[in-house]
Design an enzyme around this catalytic site. Sequence first.
Site, mmCIF file in Angstrom:
data_model
loop_
_atom_site.group_PDB
_atom_site.id
_atom_site.type_symbol
_atom_site.label_atom_id
_atom_site.label_comp_id
_atom_site.label_asym_id
_atom_site.label_seq_id
_atom_site.Cartn_x
_atom_site.Cartn_y
_atom_site.Cartn_z
ATOM 1 N N GLY A 46 64.618 93.511 4.490
ATOM 2 C CA GLY A 46 65.894 93.502 3.780
ATOM 3 C C GLY A 46 66.315 94.925 3.476
ATOM 4 O O GLY A 46 65.469 95.824 3.390
ATOM 5 N N GLN A 51 70.771 101.715 -0.457
ATOM 6 C CA GLN A 51 69.578 102.344 0.121
ATOM 7 C C GLN A 51 69.905 103.274 1.296
ATOM 8 O O GLN A 51 69.058 104.070 1.698
ATOM 9 C CB GLN A 51 68.574 101.284 0.575
ATOM 10 N N CYS A 97 59.209 98.254 -1.501
ATOM 11 C CA CYS A 97 60.612 98.616 -1.319
ATOM 12 C C CYS A 97 60.679 99.849 -0.432
ATOM 13 O O CYS A 97 59.933 100.804 -0.652
ATOM 14 C CB CYS A 97 61.243 98.903 -2.678
ATOM 15 N N LEU A 98 61.584 99.831 0.528
ATOM 16 C CA LEU A 98 61.722 100.979 1.430
ATOM 17 C C LEU A 98 62.141 102.241 0.674
ATOM 18 O O LEU A 98 61.907 103.348 1.148
ATOM 19 C CB LEU A 98 62.739 100.672 2.534
ATOM 20 N N HIS A 139 65.669 90.493 -4.567
ATOM 21 C CA HIS A 139 65.325 91.918 -4.545
ATOM 22 C C HIS A 139 66.533 92.748 -4.092
ATOM 23 O O HIS A 139 66.858 93.779 -4.700
ATOM 24 C CB HIS A 139 64.131 92.114 -3.593
ATOM 25 N N GLU A 140 67.210 92.284 -3.038
ATOM 26 C CA GLU A 140 68.355 93.047 -2.511
ATOM 27 C C GLU A 140 69.534 93.015 -3.484
ATOM 28 O O GLU A 140 70.220 94.026 -3.663
ATOM 29 C CB GLU A 140 68.774 92.523 -1.139
ATOM 30 N N HIS A 143 69.231 95.512 -6.144
ATOM 31 C CA HIS A 143 69.621 96.868 -5.739
ATOM 32 C C HIS A 143 71.098 97.131 -6.032
ATOM 33 O O HIS A 143 71.487 98.263 -6.329
ATOM 34 C CB HIS A 143 69.395 97.075 -4.236
HETATM 35 ZN ZN ZN Z 1 64.156 97.487 -2.198
#
Ligand code: ZN
Length: 170
Positions: A46, A51, A97-98, A139-140, A143
């Site tokens: 995701g 991000q 998380c990226l 989660h997304e 963000h």
């Molecule tokens: Zn994340």
Amino acid sequence: MTVRTIVTVPHPVLRRQAKKVTDFNAELQTLIDDMIETMRAAPGVGLAAPQVNVPLRLFVAEFGDEDDPEAPTQVYVVINPRIVAASRETEIGVEGCLSIPELVGEVVRPRAVTVKGLDRHGQPLTLKAKGWLARIFQHEIDHLQGVLFTDHALRVWDAEAETEPQATAD
Ligand code: ZN
């Protein structure tokens, strides 16, 4: 399609409220395609627009069927998403998380959610998800409010640590 740079903490864009998408123009289509490419290259399941340093309310995700490992993955693109229903039942899962490459942590979330939003062409979309897909969506969407999983994790630990605690099964 271009792989964009994924910003990491403490980049301020990760803490901002993202803005609603109003223009479903060519620039948005390019952003979506780039986000899918960037998510796959990472690799991740995701990615939210902040991000890649774009403070707009959209995310992409790619996930298969957790009950059927043979099932093909599906790509989700959700613009201006909102959670309209969440199960009372919760579960603990280990998230990464990226944008926070060093850490993973346990997060309690509703097991199932219903998400409403728009597709990439501005058409209304309703998605019902459970398990990992529901977790990815939550989660997304976090963000887009400037919220990171570490804000509400039960505990976090170094992703590389050999002494990592036993992960709770999702
Ligand atoms: Zn994340």
